[in-house]
Design an enzyme around this catalytic site. Structure first.
Site, short mmCIF file in Angstrom:
data_model
loop_
_atom_site.label_atom_id
_atom_site.label_comp_id
_atom_site.label_asym_id
_atom_site.label_seq_id
_atom_site.Cartn_x
_atom_site.Cartn_y
_atom_site.Cartn_z
N ALA A 106 2.47 -38.84 34.14
CA ALA A 106 3.33 -37.76 33.66
C ALA A 106 2.97 -36.42 34.29
O ALA A 106 3.85 -35.59 34.53
CB ALA A 106 3.27 -37.67 32.14
N THR A 107 1.69 -36.19 34.54
CA THR A 107 1.31 -34.91 35.16
C THR A 107 1.98 -34.76 36.52
O THR A 107 2.55 -33.72 36.84
CB THR A 107 -0.22 -34.81 35.29
OG1 THR A 107 -0.78 -34.71 33.98
CG2 THR A 107 -0.64 -33.58 36.10
N THR A 159 5.10 -41.59 31.11
CA THR A 159 4.00 -42.36 31.67
C THR A 159 3.75 -43.65 30.90
O THR A 159 4.10 -43.74 29.72
CB THR A 159 2.72 -41.49 31.72
OG1 THR A 159 1.73 -42.17 32.48
CG2 THR A 159 2.17 -41.22 30.33
N ALA A 160 3.14 -44.61 31.57
CA ALA A 160 2.95 -45.93 30.98
C ALA A 160 1.86 -45.96 29.91
O ALA A 160 1.99 -46.64 28.90
CB ALA A 160 2.61 -46.94 32.08
N HIS A 161 0.79 -45.20 30.14
CA HIS A 161 -0.38 -45.38 29.27
C HIS A 161 -0.25 -44.78 27.88
O HIS A 161 -1.14 -44.89 27.06
CB HIS A 161 -1.65 -44.88 29.97
CG HIS A 161 -1.82 -43.40 29.96
ND1 HIS A 161 -2.66 -42.77 29.07
CD2 HIS A 161 -1.27 -42.42 30.72
CE1 HIS A 161 -2.62 -41.46 29.30
NE2 HIS A 161 -1.78 -41.23 30.30
N ASN A 182 2.56 -33.21 21.84
CA ASN A 182 1.41 -34.12 21.84
C ASN A 182 0.39 -33.81 20.75
O ASN A 182 -0.38 -34.67 20.36
CB ASN A 182 0.72 -34.08 23.21
CG ASN A 182 0.47 -32.67 23.70
OD1 ASN A 182 1.36 -31.83 23.71
ND2 ASN A 182 -0.76 -32.40 24.09
N THR A 200 2.67 -45.68 48.94
CA THR A 200 2.85 -47.09 48.62
C THR A 200 2.93 -47.27 47.11
O THR A 200 2.12 -46.72 46.37
CB THR A 200 1.66 -47.91 49.17
OG1 THR A 200 1.65 -47.77 50.58
CG2 THR A 200 1.77 -49.38 48.80
N CYS A 250 -13.71 -27.02 21.13
CA CYS A 250 -14.59 -25.99 20.58
C CYS A 250 -16.05 -26.24 20.89
O CYS A 250 -16.56 -27.31 20.69
CB CYS A 250 -14.39 -25.95 19.07
SG CYS A 250 -15.79 -25.35 18.16
N GLN A 306 5.26 -38.18 25.15
CA GLN A 306 4.91 -38.72 23.82
C GLN A 306 6.11 -39.39 23.14
O GLN A 306 5.92 -40.14 22.18
CB GLN A 306 4.39 -37.59 22.91
CG GLN A 306 3.09 -36.97 23.37
CD GLN A 306 1.88 -37.89 23.23
OE1 GLN A 306 1.93 -38.91 22.53
NE2 GLN A 306 0.80 -37.55 23.91
#
Lengths: 404, 138
Positions: free
Chosen positions: A74-75, A202-204, A154, A243, A328, A182
């Protein structure tokens, strides 16, 4: 016996569904050809796998299989969409509209195009994380080429009014791009009905493998083009050379097929589980749900526990893999910019936990999580001077803190 | 972040959590930190005025594991020490004892400040001049 720790960070990534792995396996070994090799059966077999995946993906989001551009995730898809539109439509204008609560893949890409001379409007969100359609409309100019607003957030799961946003963008002649990372596979996403011109996913995040994603690029009404960000063999209609990751793509395809088949059942089960988790945790005093309660993804709960510090809380819930709303440390305090954008104070933004449920989450795990969080919050509050002051009715805002 | 066993032990089994009666003349209270910074530490000491010895120490801390461990350890160290000995506690001793990672040194500084602040409160209540708090920390 319950296996610990329990994974409840499915917004970060999901485990691979064994059925997806099974579909991928042959493409990791026997069917190893390069999908771009047109002159022998090894290439054809690989291409067949990719084409089948395109159909499966198109079936989930209601597009033409040719409108899918494969990427590494996705990025990359967000980068390709925003930079690609910015370059391709430079003659038309240089203005992009987005929101303050986007993923960094969108925000940082927008910052990048600002460096290239682009103008970006970052729309604020309300306390539920929703943008104002009036503000969007007001921000549109003749120079606006792209509106880039995420589907579901997200951190909070808040779902933006996608169709209304698309309508406004199109009315002003701009394209509408959404980061669907998401949302795709979790809720019905229909690029035609929603009026989406470009969509990253994205797939993951939907039980597929890491390292493979897609960008939906509309081919008609209007025909959308993006300038390639990677030069090379001209794969993927010239928009993304390289590829193809055939096993990954086959996995993404299978993940989409399963998502379509099981979405209704998964949603019903996950939202019931999420609601139970929330209801139980809200029995703790001074705890709050972040984001919209109505318009949101079924598998996400983000809850703040006042008077408890975030990192201490994370340490207290060591049997749960959850995400803190904050990144944090005592050295660099950075509460979540998403929660801050919703209007949360720094300390409340710090003390939030994000629970991301999955197809594989069980009721037993949720029961454990409820008790574990309740115990940790209660124990930390007993140790917290702020909780004691709150209980004594002292107004913490009126104290002159010795800051460090 | 990987914490030392000692930090985890103090976090999981904090020593001397609680509240002393701050209206008592021989009790000193130090409250340092700020909620928006993510750490608030309250340390209290009870002093035997005849021997100038700390007979009891309690803490309550809002903060990360290191902050909780630092204040818990501080209360252990305070008990039985004279006020002057307590004043000599250096934040780096806490860092070493708990094996705090560099980003958490701040927590030990907070603990040292809380000790000094509690002692100052005790001194002020008993008509003694306040000690200079400013000190360059490690």
């Amino acid at each position: 016996m319950l296996k610990l720790p329990i994974y409840l960070d499915n917004n970060a990534t999901t485990p691979l569904d064994p059925r997806v792995l099974e579909a991928m396996m042959p493409y990791l070994t026997e069917v190893f050809g390069n999908a771009a090799s047109r002159n022998h059966p090894f290439g054809w077999a690989a291409e067949e796998g990719v084409d089948y995946a395109r159909d499966q993906i198109a079936g989930l989001i209601n597009c033409d299989p040719k409108e899918i551009i494969f990427t590494s995730g996705a990025t990359e898809s967000d980068n390709l969409a925003i930079k690609g539109v910015f370059e391709m439509y430079a003659q038309k204008g240089n203005h992009v509209i987005t929101t303050t609560t986007e993923h960094k893949a969108v925000l940082d890409t927008c910052k990048h195009i600002e460096k290239l001379g682009g103008k970006v409007t970052y729309l604020p969100v309300d306390s539920e994380g929703l943008i104002s359609l009036d503000e969007l409309e007001a921000a549109m100019t003749p120079e606006t080429i792209l509106v880039a607003i995420m589907y579901g957030n997200n951190e909070t799961g808040t779902i933006q009014p996608i169709r209304e946003i698309a309508t406004i963008a199109h009315k002003h002649g701009a394209l509408f791009m959404t980061d669907g990372t998401q949302a795709v596979g979790k809720i019905p996403v229909d690029v035609i009905a929603d009026g989406i011109d470009l969509m990253a996913f994205t797939a993951h995040k939907m039980y597929g493998p890491k390292g493979v994603g897609a960008l939906y690029v509309r081919r008609k009404n209007p025909r959308v083009k993006v300038t390639a960000q990677m030069d090379g063999g001209g794969h993927e209609r010239g928009m993304r050379s390289g590829t193809l990751n055939v096993p990954g793509i086959v996995g993404l395809g299978k993940a989409c097929e399963l998502a379509k088949l099981e979405m209704a059942a998964d949603t019903a089960r996950l939202s019931a589980m999420r609601d139970r988790l929330e209801k139980e945790l809200l029995t703790l005093e001074e705890s709050y749900v972040n984001g919209s309660r109505e318009r949101r993804l079924p598998h996400v709960a983000n809850i703040s526990f006042k008077y408890v510090e975030g990192e201490g809380l994370m340490m207290g819930v060591k049997d749960l893999a959850v995400s803190s709303g904050s990144a944090c440390t005592s050295a660099s305090l950075e509460p979540s910019y998403v929660l801050k954008a919703l209007g949360l104070s720094d300390d409340l933004a710090h003390s939030s936990l994000r629970f991301g449920l999955s197809r594989f989450t069980t009721d037993e795990q949720i029961d454990y999580a409820i008790n574990h969080v309740k115990e940790a919050v209660t124990k930390l509050r007993e140790m917290s001077p702020l909780w004691e002051m709150f209980k004594e009715g002292i107004d913490l805002d009126k104290i002159e803190w010795a800051e460090h | 972040m990987a914490y030392s066993d000692k930090v985890i032990d103090h976090y999981s089994n904090p020593r001397n959590v609680g509240t002393l009666d701050k209206s008592k003349k021989n009790v000193g209270t130090g409250l340092v930190g700020a909620p928006e910074c993510g750490d608030v530490m309250r340390l209290q000491i009870e002093v035997d005025e005849t021997t100038n010895t700390i007979t009891d120490a309690k803490f309550k801390t809002f903060g990360c594991g290191s902050a909780i461990a630092s204040s818990s350890l501080a209360t252990e160290w305070l008990k039985g020490k004279t006020v002057d000995e307590a004043l000599a506690i250096d934040n780096m001793e806490i860092v070493e004892e708990l094996a705090l990672p560099p980003v958490k040194i701040h927590c030990s500084v907070l603990a040292e400040d809380a000790i000094k602040s509690a002692i100052n409160d005790y001194r002020a209540k008993n008509g003694m001049p306040e000690l200079e708090m400013a000190k360059s920390h490690h």
